[in-house]
Design an enzyme around this catalytic site. Sequence first.
Site, PDB file in Angstrom:
ATOM      1  NE  ARG A  18      -2.167  -1.469   3.436  1.00  0.00           N
ATOM      2  CZ  ARG A  18      -2.313  -0.948   4.674  1.00  0.00           C
ATOM      3  NH1 ARG A  18      -3.067   0.067   4.730  1.00  0.00           N
ATOM      4  NH2 ARG A  18      -1.482  -1.249   5.589  1.00  0.00           N
ATOM      5  CG  ASN A  36      -3.903  -4.358   3.663  1.00  0.00           C
ATOM      6  OD1 ASN A  36      -3.323  -4.409   2.565  1.00  0.00           O
ATOM      7  ND2 ASN A  36      -3.266  -4.285   4.664  1.00  0.00           N
TER       8      ASN A  36
END
Length: 89
Positions: A18, A36
């Site tokens: 990320r 996520n």
Amino acid sequence: MSAARFFVAGKVQGVWFRASTREQAVALDLRGYANNLRDGRVEVLAVGEEAAIERLAQWLRQGPPMARVDALLREAASESEAGDGFVCG
């Protein structure tokens, strides 16, 4: 402006995916987010110029060095789903 949602599967959680995606997106002047998901995938929303989204898509196919991308799915998305900047959730 264009918008796309990506779902990235593989070893993509716990490997700086990320944060690395955010770095790529900011460099490409994209808005959106990287989150996520409970099933182990990462969801990425990207809003900006189509060429920049395509470059991000190419990067998402490999991700950062510790990641292993097994599958990348792209869907259409709405520009209104992105806030200002690019955030990691």
